[in-house]
Scaffold this motif. Structure first.
Motif, mmCIF file in Angstrom:
data_model
loop_
_atom_site.group_PDB
_atom_site.id
_atom_site.type_symbol
_atom_site.label_atom_id
_atom_site.label_comp_id
_atom_site.label_asym_id
_atom_site.label_seq_id
_atom_site.Cartn_x
_atom_site.Cartn_y
_atom_site.Cartn_z
ATOM 1 N N TRP A 1 1.895 -26.963 -10.721
ATOM 2 C CA TRP A 1 2.885 -25.901 -10.526
ATOM 3 C C TRP A 1 2.488 -24.638 -11.290
ATOM 4 O O TRP A 1 1.614 -24.661 -12.153
ATOM 5 N N GLN B 1 7.181 -36.843 -6.117
ATOM 6 C CA GLN B 1 7.768 -37.107 -7.423
ATOM 7 C C GLN B 1 9.271 -36.882 -7.454
ATOM 8 O O GLN B 1 10.000 -37.665 -8.067
ATOM 9 N N VAL C 1 5.093 -32.536 -5.384
ATOM 10 C CA VAL C 1 6.459 -32.465 -5.869
ATOM 11 C C VAL C 1 7.391 -33.294 -4.986
ATOM 12 O O VAL C 1 8.377 -33.867 -5.467
ATOM 13 N N TRP D 1 1.771 -33.482 -10.126
ATOM 14 C CA TRP D 1 2.384 -32.339 -9.461
ATOM 15 C C TRP D 1 1.921 -31.076 -10.191
ATOM 16 O O TRP D 1 2.143 -30.915 -11.388
#
Length: 432
Positions: free
Chosen positions: A28, A46, A43, A26
């Motif tokens: 970010w 997860q 995301v 993920w």
């Protein structure tokens, strides 16, 4: 041509977006307040939340209970340091309620003025391994055994709570501190350990005293991926109670040894000790070719004294005579209570003339005590008689090789001289 480049740029952007959104990690980006400003679609896989549900929130909003308190200080230190970070393990709650363990890594972002604008990074789902890692970390942190790891620069890399308590500091503040500043004595030992490891030798455990307590340290090398020693991990065990017990035992053993070697009434050495001491002095005299003298002393008419004044008074006399004899000798000389009212004096490195002088001095010291002895026919005062024997190891050849036999012969001859002193009227010295 321009349209062709535009299509290529769009294709590249789409391909990049697809890579970012479908990467197994993920991806970010957060601002300086740790709020998400961009997240990849991973995301959702997860944590079960859409990117829109995550934007504007912070990592702490998704963490499991207790994780915020555990990691908030770490995040604050990361922001303050403006440095990259990696391997930060944290528990998070999935949208359906189950716990997801992520490993976070990130790099700082700056504007054209050098101002920190946030961090960009990745979260990897390590739930299968992460729980085990967190369990081990919990065990490491909460074990009562003080644990730490030091790198080659002498800096603490890891330290658990018990180590912090041992050093009187917060364990969270220890990483990065120099061991030399905290424990100077152990820092020197540590440098020696690194030298031993570099030369291929093992490092030994050691005992140190810190803040009035004793610790047993078990150090072990820490190797990097290339097999080179990158640091030393160490376990500190508080052995203060054991040390105190050992010291008490040593004192008790010393007391027992004194009781085994001393006469309880006079405080002088006893016969058992004196026999052993005489054997040692004979061996030394043989080795060095020196003289060795003995004085056998006996209180004159002591039985009559006890009959006249009582046994308690007799004990007082024995103590007084013992002190007079002890005070008339050199540090290397030795006196013992060899029998009831009999005393043996060993005079190392002393020839016949010197031994006679010592014996006369001892006789005079006892007479100077002026202890009343009305039942003695020698003038009403307590006296002693002495027999002296001198053995010159450099001149005399003894046909008896045993040290024990030589010892018995010397005792016998000094005792015979004492017997002659008594026969000749007592209160005198006779030389064998």
């Amino acid at each position: 041509m321009d349209n062709q480049f535009t299509r290529q740029e769009r294709d590249n952007s789409a391909r990049l977006a697809e890579l970012l959104h479908h990467n197994t990690d993920w991806i970010w980006e957060v601002d300086a307040d740790s709020r998400y400003v961009w997240v990849s679609e991973m995301v959702t896989n997860q944590l079960g939340y859409t990117p829109e549900q995550v934007l504007g929130r912070t990592p702490f909003d998704f963490m499991a209970p207790g994780e915020t308190a555990r990691l908030k200080k770490t995040f604050e230190e990361i922001l303050a340091s403006r440095q990259p970070f990696s391997g930060l393990i944290n528990r998070n709650v999935h949208a359906d309620g189950h716990v997801v363990i992520l490993e976070s890594s990130g790099i700082p972002l700056f504007d054209e003025n050098g101002t920190l604008t946030g961090y960009r990074g990745t979260d990897r789902d390590i739930s299968q391994l992460g729980e085990r890692v967190l369990q081990l970390e919990s065990i490491y942190q909460n074990t009562p055994l003080a644990l730490c790891m030091i790198n080659r620069k002498g800096l603490l890399v890891e330290a658990n709570k018990a180590m912090g308590e041992l050093l009187g500091q917060d364990a969270a503040t220890l990483p990065g501190k120099s061991l030399e500043d905290i424990v100077p004595d152990w820092h020197l030992l540590l440098q020696q350990d690194f030298m031993l490891l570099d030369s291929g030798e093992d490092i030994a455990s050691k005992e140190v005293c810190l803040h009035g307590r004793y610790f047993y340290i078990k150090p072990l090398p820490v190797n990097d991926a290339g097999g080179h020693v990158s640091g030393i991990s160490a376990a500190w065990v508080d052995i203060t109670d054991r040390k105190i017990a050992e010291q008490k035992l040593a004192c008790a053993n010393q007391t027992l040894l004194q009781y085994a070697e001393r006469d309880h009434l006079t405080g002088l050495f006893n016969r058992r000790y004196m026999d052993e001491r005489l054997n040692n002095e004979i061996t030394r005299a043989q080795r060095e070719g020196s003289s060795l003298s003995l004085c056998m002393a006996d209180i004159d008419f002591f039985k009559r004294y006890n009959d006249t004044y009582g046994h308690q008074a007799g004990d007082q006399v024995l103590r007084g005579v013992a002190e007079a004899l002890r005070g008339g000798l050199r540090p290397a000389d030795c006196v013992s209570r060899y029998g009831g009212e009999e005393f043996l004096v060993i005079l190392p490195d002393t020839n016949g003339e010197g031994a006679l002088a010592v014996a006369e001095r001892l006789r005079e010291r006892v007479q100077a005590l002026a202890i009343e002895h009305e039942s003695s026919p020698l003038g009403g005062a307590l006296t002693i008689s002495l027999g002296v024997m001198t053995w010159d190891a450099s001149q005399l050849v003894c046909n008896i090789q045993s040290t024990g036999h030589i010892s018995a012969e010397l005792i016998s001859r000094s005792d015979a001289a004492l017997y002659r002193a008594k026969q000749q009227g007592r209160n005198r010295v006779v030389v064998a």
